[in-house]
Design a protein around this motif. Structure first.
Motif, short mmCIF file in Angstrom:
data_model
loop_
_atom_site.label_atom_id
_atom_site.label_comp_id
_atom_site.label_asym_id
_atom_site.label_seq_id
_atom_site.Cartn_x
_atom_site.Cartn_y
_atom_site.Cartn_z
N THR A 200 8.60 0.01 1.04
CA THR A 200 8.37 -1.19 -0.31
C THR A 200 8.84 -0.21 -1.32
O THR A 200 7.81 0.79 -2.06
N HIS B 75 -2.37 0.32 -3.06
CA HIS B 75 -1.26 1.45 -2.17
C HIS B 75 -1.83 2.36 -1.83
O HIS B 75 -0.78 3.28 -1.30
N GLN C 112 -0.82 4.35 1.33
CA GLN C 112 -0.08 3.59 1.84
C GLN C 112 1.65 4.46 1.98
O GLN C 112 1.59 4.63 0.91
N VAL D 251 5.32 3.42 0.00
CA VAL D 251 5.76 2.68 -1.42
C VAL D 251 5.80 3.41 -2.71
O VAL D 251 5.52 4.83 -2.57
N PRO E 238 -2.54 -4.59 -0.91
CA PRO E 238 -1.76 -4.29 -0.33
C PRO E 238 -0.42 -4.99 -0.22
O PRO E 238 -0.40 -6.28 0.99
N THR F 150 2.40 -4.42 1.67
CA THR F 150 3.09 -3.71 2.42
C THR F 150 3.79 -4.53 3.75
O THR F 150 4.89 -3.92 3.90
#
Length: 297
Positions: free
Chosen positions: A4, A30, A33, A36, A108, A110
Protein backbone atom coordinates in the motif's frame (compact mmCIF):
# COMPACT_ATOMS: atom_id res chain seq x y z
CA UNK A 1 0.25 -9.07 0.96
CA UNK A 2 -0.18 -6.30 -1.62
CA UNK A 3 1.85 -3.19 -0.84
CA UNK A 4 0.00 0.00 0.00
CA UNK A 5 1.61 3.24 -1.21
CA UNK A 6 0.01 6.27 0.48
CA UNK A 7 1.08 9.64 -0.88
CA UNK A 8 0.24 13.32 -0.60
CA UNK A 9 1.48 16.67 -1.91
CA UNK A 10 3.05 19.11 0.56
CA UNK A 11 4.14 21.87 -1.79
CA UNK A 12 4.13 25.23 -0.02
CA UNK A 13 3.87 26.41 3.57
CA UNK A 14 0.19 25.68 4.20
CA UNK A 15 0.29 22.18 2.76
CA UNK A 16 3.55 21.60 4.63
CA UNK A 17 1.91 22.43 7.99
CA UNK A 18 -1.15 20.33 7.18
CA UNK A 19 1.10 17.42 6.27
CA UNK A 20 2.45 17.27 9.83
CA UNK A 21 -0.91 16.16 11.20
CA UNK A 22 -1.60 13.89 8.22
CA UNK A 23 1.79 12.16 8.43
CA UNK A 24 1.45 11.61 12.17
CA UNK A 25 -2.05 10.19 11.81
CA UNK A 26 -1.03 7.89 8.95
CA UNK A 27 1.91 6.50 10.93
CA UNK A 28 -0.23 5.94 14.01
CA UNK A 29 -3.10 4.34 12.08
CA UNK A 30 -0.73 1.94 10.26
CA UNK A 31 1.62 1.05 13.11
CA UNK A 32 2.52 -2.62 12.78
CA UNK A 33 0.88 -2.90 9.34
CA UNK A 34 3.28 -4.60 6.90
CA UNK A 35 3.77 -3.34 3.38
CA UNK A 36 2.64 0.25 4.00
CA UNK A 37 4.79 3.01 2.48
CA UNK A 38 4.28 6.76 2.96
CA UNK A 39 5.40 9.52 0.59
CA UNK A 40 5.31 13.32 0.52
CA UNK A 41 5.85 15.26 -2.71
CA UNK A 42 7.14 18.82 -3.00
CA UNK A 43 8.11 20.93 -6.00
CA UNK A 44 11.64 21.98 -6.85
CA UNK A 45 11.05 25.52 -5.58
CA UNK A 46 9.76 24.37 -2.20
CA UNK A 47 12.12 21.48 -1.46
CA UNK A 48 15.04 23.73 -0.35
CA UNK A 49 12.67 25.60 1.99
CA UNK A 50 11.47 22.53 3.89
CA UNK A 51 12.51 23.08 7.47
CA UNK A 52 13.73 20.90 10.33
CA UNK A 53 10.27 20.37 11.87
CA UNK A 54 8.89 18.85 8.71
CA UNK A 55 11.98 16.72 8.17
CA UNK A 56 11.88 15.51 11.78
CA UNK A 57 8.19 14.60 11.55
CA UNK A 58 8.73 12.77 8.26
CA UNK A 59 11.66 10.90 9.81
CA UNK A 60 9.59 9.88 12.84
CA UNK A 61 6.65 8.78 10.70
CA UNK A 62 8.61 7.01 7.97
CA UNK A 63 7.50 9.41 5.22
CA UNK A 64 9.77 9.45 2.19
CA UNK A 65 10.12 12.97 0.79
CA UNK A 66 10.24 12.97 -3.00
CA UNK A 67 10.48 15.71 -5.64
CA UNK A 68 7.25 16.35 -7.47
CA UNK A 69 7.59 15.30 -11.12
CA UNK A 70 7.69 18.18 -13.56
CA UNK A 71 4.26 19.65 -14.23
CA UNK A 72 2.91 19.34 -17.77
CA UNK A 73 1.76 22.25 -19.92
CA UNK A 74 -1.76 22.86 -18.66
CA UNK A 75 -3.94 25.22 -20.70
CA UNK A 76 -3.84 27.55 -17.68
CA UNK A 77 -2.07 27.19 -14.33
CA UNK A 78 -3.62 24.35 -12.37
CA UNK A 79 -2.14 23.68 -8.91
CA UNK A 80 -4.82 21.06 -8.21
CA UNK A 81 -3.20 19.03 -10.98
CA UNK A 82 -0.23 18.31 -8.70
CA UNK A 83 -2.09 15.29 -7.33
CA UNK A 84 -2.27 13.79 -10.83
CA UNK A 85 1.39 14.63 -11.44
CA UNK A 86 2.41 13.03 -8.12
CA UNK A 87 0.37 9.95 -8.98
CA UNK A 88 2.49 9.38 -12.09
CA UNK A 89 5.65 8.87 -10.01
CA UNK A 90 6.70 5.22 -9.83
CA UNK A 91 6.44 3.84 -6.30
CA UNK A 92 6.18 0.09 -6.87
CA UNK A 93 3.47 -2.46 -7.50
CA UNK A 94 0.40 -2.64 -5.34
CA UNK A 95 -2.19 0.01 -4.57
CA UNK A 96 -1.52 3.74 -4.61
CA UNK A 97 -3.68 5.90 -2.35
CA UNK A 98 -3.62 9.65 -2.84
CA UNK A 99 -4.78 11.86 0.05
CA UNK A 100 -5.37 15.59 0.29
CA UNK A 101 -3.26 17.11 3.04
CA UNK A 102 -6.30 18.52 4.90
CA UNK A 103 -7.10 15.03 6.15
CA UNK A 104 -6.62 12.98 9.30
CA UNK A 105 -6.36 9.18 9.11
CA UNK A 106 -8.09 7.37 11.97
CA UNK A 107 -8.11 3.77 10.74
CA UNK A 108 -5.88 1.73 8.40
CA UNK A 109 -6.43 2.11 4.67
CA UNK A 110 -4.90 -1.26 3.79
CA UNK A 111 -8.24 -2.86 2.91
CA UNK A 112 -8.18 -0.80 -0.28
CA UNK A 113 -5.05 -2.66 -1.40
CA UNK A 114 -7.10 -5.85 -1.79
CA UNK A 115 -9.15 -4.40 -4.66
CA UNK A 116 -8.65 -5.84 -8.16
CA UNK A 117 -6.09 -4.14 -10.39
CA UNK A 118 -8.87 -2.84 -12.63
CA UNK A 119 -10.64 -0.97 -9.81
CA UNK A 120 -10.26 2.68 -8.85
CA UNK A 121 -11.83 3.59 -5.51
CA UNK A 122 -13.20 6.96 -4.39
CA UNK A 123 -16.16 8.34 -2.47
CA UNK A 124 -18.81 10.39 -4.28
CA UNK A 125 -18.65 14.16 -4.08
CA UNK A 126 -20.93 15.88 -1.59
CA UNK A 127 -22.72 18.13 -4.06
CA UNK A 128 -22.94 18.46 -7.87
CA UNK A 129 -20.25 21.14 -8.04
CA UNK A 130 -19.75 20.74 -11.80
CA UNK A 131 -22.53 20.24 -14.27
CA UNK A 132 -25.37 20.26 -15.30
CA UNK A 133 -26.01 17.02 -17.18
CA UNK A 134 -25.74 18.58 -20.63
CA UNK A 135 -22.18 19.62 -19.81
CA UNK A 136 -21.37 16.05 -18.80
CA UNK A 137 -22.90 14.89 -22.09
CA UNK A 138 -20.47 17.12 -23.96
CA UNK A 139 -17.57 15.84 -21.84
CA UNK A 140 -18.31 12.21 -22.70
CA UNK A 141 -18.99 13.14 -26.33
CA UNK A 142 -15.50 14.68 -26.50
CA UNK A 143 -14.01 11.23 -25.95
CA UNK A 144 -16.67 9.50 -28.08
CA UNK A 145 -18.02 7.72 -25.02
CA UNK A 146 -21.65 6.98 -24.18
CA UNK A 147 -23.08 8.68 -21.13
CA UNK A 148 -22.86 6.13 -18.29
CA UNK A 149 -26.01 4.39 -17.13
CA UNK A 150 -24.57 4.00 -13.62
CA UNK A 151 -25.31 6.61 -10.99
CA UNK A 152 -23.78 7.43 -7.61
CA UNK A 153 -25.55 8.97 -4.64
CA UNK A 154 -23.93 12.24 -3.60
CA UNK A 155 -23.13 12.55 0.09
CA UNK A 156 -24.46 15.92 1.21
CA UNK A 157 -27.74 17.83 1.23
CA UNK A 158 -30.60 15.81 -0.25
CA UNK A 159 -28.07 13.19 -1.47
CA UNK A 160 -29.34 13.06 -5.07
CA UNK A 161 -28.37 10.40 -7.58
CA UNK A 162 -25.86 11.70 -10.10
CA UNK A 163 -23.63 10.64 -12.96
CA UNK A 164 -20.36 9.20 -11.59
CA UNK A 165 -18.67 12.10 -9.80
CA UNK A 166 -16.13 11.65 -7.04
CA UNK A 167 -14.29 13.72 -4.48
CA UNK A 168 -10.62 13.65 -5.47
CA UNK A 169 -9.38 13.99 -1.88
CA UNK A 170 -8.93 10.21 -1.58
CA UNK A 171 -8.31 8.05 -4.61
CA UNK A 172 -7.09 4.46 -4.44
CA UNK A 173 -5.59 3.39 -7.75
CA UNK A 174 -3.68 0.41 -9.11
CA UNK A 175 0.05 0.93 -9.47
CA UNK A 176 0.60 -1.91 -11.93
CA UNK A 177 1.41 -1.25 -15.57
CA UNK A 178 -1.36 -2.29 -17.95
CA UNK A 179 -1.16 -4.01 -21.34
CA UNK A 180 -0.53 -0.66 -23.05
CA UNK A 181 2.55 -0.02 -20.89
CA UNK A 182 0.82 2.68 -18.84
CA UNK A 183 -0.55 2.92 -15.31
CA UNK A 184 -3.84 4.44 -14.22
CA UNK A 185 -2.08 7.68 -13.25
CA UNK A 186 -0.68 8.04 -16.79
CA UNK A 187 -4.15 7.49 -18.23
CA UNK A 188 -5.58 10.11 -15.86
CA UNK A 189 -2.96 12.71 -16.77
CA UNK A 190 -3.40 12.00 -20.48
CA UNK A 191 -7.17 12.43 -20.16
CA UNK A 192 -6.91 15.61 -18.07
CA UNK A 193 -4.50 17.25 -20.54
CA UNK A 194 -6.62 16.32 -23.55
CA UNK A 195 -9.77 17.63 -21.86
CA UNK A 196 -8.03 20.80 -20.70
CA UNK A 197 -6.59 21.72 -24.09
CA UNK A 198 -9.11 20.34 -26.55
CA UNK A 199 -12.58 20.31 -25.02
CA UNK A 200 -14.24 23.72 -25.38
CA UNK A 201 -16.34 23.70 -22.24
CA UNK A 202 -16.79 26.17 -19.41
CA UNK A 203 -15.64 26.16 -15.79
CA UNK A 204 -13.11 23.34 -15.83
CA UNK A 205 -11.26 24.77 -12.84
CA UNK A 206 -10.89 23.84 -10.06
CA UNK A 207 -12.81 20.65 -10.91
CA UNK A 208 -10.67 19.36 -13.79
CA UNK A 209 -9.30 16.50 -11.66
CA UNK A 210 -12.78 15.40 -10.55
CA UNK A 211 -14.30 15.76 -14.02
CA UNK A 212 -11.63 13.66 -15.68
CA UNK A 213 -11.51 10.95 -13.01
CA UNK A 214 -14.68 9.14 -14.21
CA UNK A 215 -13.82 10.00 -17.80
CA UNK A 216 -10.49 8.20 -17.39
CA UNK A 217 -12.21 5.15 -15.94
CA UNK A 218 -14.63 5.05 -18.87
CA UNK A 219 -11.92 5.58 -21.51
CA UNK A 220 -9.59 2.85 -20.29
CA UNK A 221 -11.97 0.26 -18.85
CA UNK A 222 -11.46 0.78 -15.12
CA UNK A 223 -14.22 -0.10 -12.70
CA UNK A 224 -15.33 2.56 -10.23
CA UNK A 225 -15.32 1.12 -6.71
CA UNK A 226 -17.69 3.47 -4.89
CA UNK A 227 -16.64 4.05 -1.29
CA UNK A 228 -19.03 5.10 1.43
CA UNK A 229 -18.67 8.27 3.47
CA UNK A 230 -16.55 6.64 6.17
CA UNK A 231 -13.57 6.64 3.78
CA UNK A 232 -13.72 10.39 3.10
CA UNK A 233 -15.79 11.99 5.85
CA UNK A 234 -16.13 15.70 5.17
CA UNK A 235 -16.42 17.89 8.27
CA UNK A 236 -17.26 21.14 6.51
CA UNK A 237 -20.52 22.94 7.22
CA UNK A 238 -22.05 20.21 9.37
CA UNK A 239 -22.91 22.52 12.26
CA UNK A 240 -23.91 20.55 15.33
CA UNK A 241 -23.86 17.29 13.39
CA UNK A 242 -20.07 16.85 13.73
CA UNK A 243 -20.08 13.71 15.85
CA UNK A 244 -17.63 11.01 16.89
CA UNK A 245 -18.34 8.27 14.38
CA UNK A 246 -16.11 5.30 15.27
CA UNK A 247 -16.18 3.71 11.81
CA UNK A 248 -14.58 6.69 10.01
CA UNK A 249 -11.27 6.05 8.26
CA UNK A 250 -10.55 9.59 7.08
CA UNK A 251 -11.63 12.98 8.41
CA UNK A 252 -11.55 15.58 5.62
CA UNK A 253 -11.64 18.86 7.49
CA UNK A 254 -11.11 21.49 4.72
CA UNK A 255 -10.74 24.31 7.26
CA UNK A 256 -9.22 24.40 10.74
CA UNK A 257 -12.45 25.55 12.39
CA UNK A 258 -14.12 22.31 11.36
CA UNK A 259 -11.27 20.17 12.64
CA UNK A 260 -11.31 21.92 16.00
CA UNK A 261 -15.07 21.29 16.26
CA UNK A 262 -14.58 17.54 15.81
CA UNK A 263 -14.69 15.47 19.02
CA UNK A 264 -11.59 13.58 17.82
CA UNK A 265 -9.46 16.75 17.76
CA UNK A 266 -8.06 16.73 21.33
CA UNK A 267 -6.86 13.15 20.88
CA UNK A 268 -5.40 13.91 17.45
CA UNK A 269 -3.42 16.85 18.83
CA UNK A 270 -2.24 14.93 21.89
CA UNK A 271 -1.01 11.98 19.81
CA UNK A 272 0.72 14.40 17.43
CA UNK A 273 2.85 15.90 20.18
CA UNK A 274 3.54 12.45 21.59
CA UNK A 275 5.18 11.64 18.26
CA UNK A 276 7.05 14.89 17.54
CA UNK A 277 10.49 15.13 19.18
CA UNK A 278 10.32 17.55 22.11
CA UNK A 279 13.07 19.70 20.63
CA UNK A 280 10.62 20.66 17.87
CA UNK A 281 7.47 21.19 19.99
CA UNK A 282 7.73 24.99 20.11
CA UNK A 283 8.28 25.31 16.36
CA UNK A 284 5.49 22.80 15.68
CA UNK A 285 3.08 24.85 17.79
CA UNK A 286 4.06 27.96 15.84
CA UNK A 287 3.38 26.24 12.54
CA UNK A 288 0.00 24.90 13.62
CA UNK A 289 -0.97 28.38 14.81
CA UNK A 290 0.05 29.80 11.42
CA UNK A 291 -2.20 27.20 9.87
CA UNK A 292 -5.07 28.57 11.94
CA UNK A 293 -5.34 26.08 14.79
CA UNK A 294 -5.63 27.02 18.46
CA UNK A 295 -2.72 25.32 20.16
CA UNK A 296 -1.84 25.84 23.84
CA UNK A 297 1.58 26.46 25.29
Amino acid sequence: MTDTHIFFVADGARLDWQSWLLAASLAQAHAGQPGVHLYAYAGADWLPQIGPVTRAIYSETGVELRPLPQAPEWAKPYPHGNKIVAATDRRGDGRGIFLDTDMICLKPLTALAALPDTHVAAAPEGRPTWGPDDRWQRAYDHFRLPLPEARVRLLRGKRPEHLPYFNAGLIAMPEEVGPDGKRFANHWLETALDFDHRCAIAQKRPWLDQITLPLTMARFGYTAHVLDETWNHSLSHRGDSIVDTPDVHILHYHRCMFLEAAPQWPGILSRFFDLVPKAHHAAARDGLRELGLTVGL
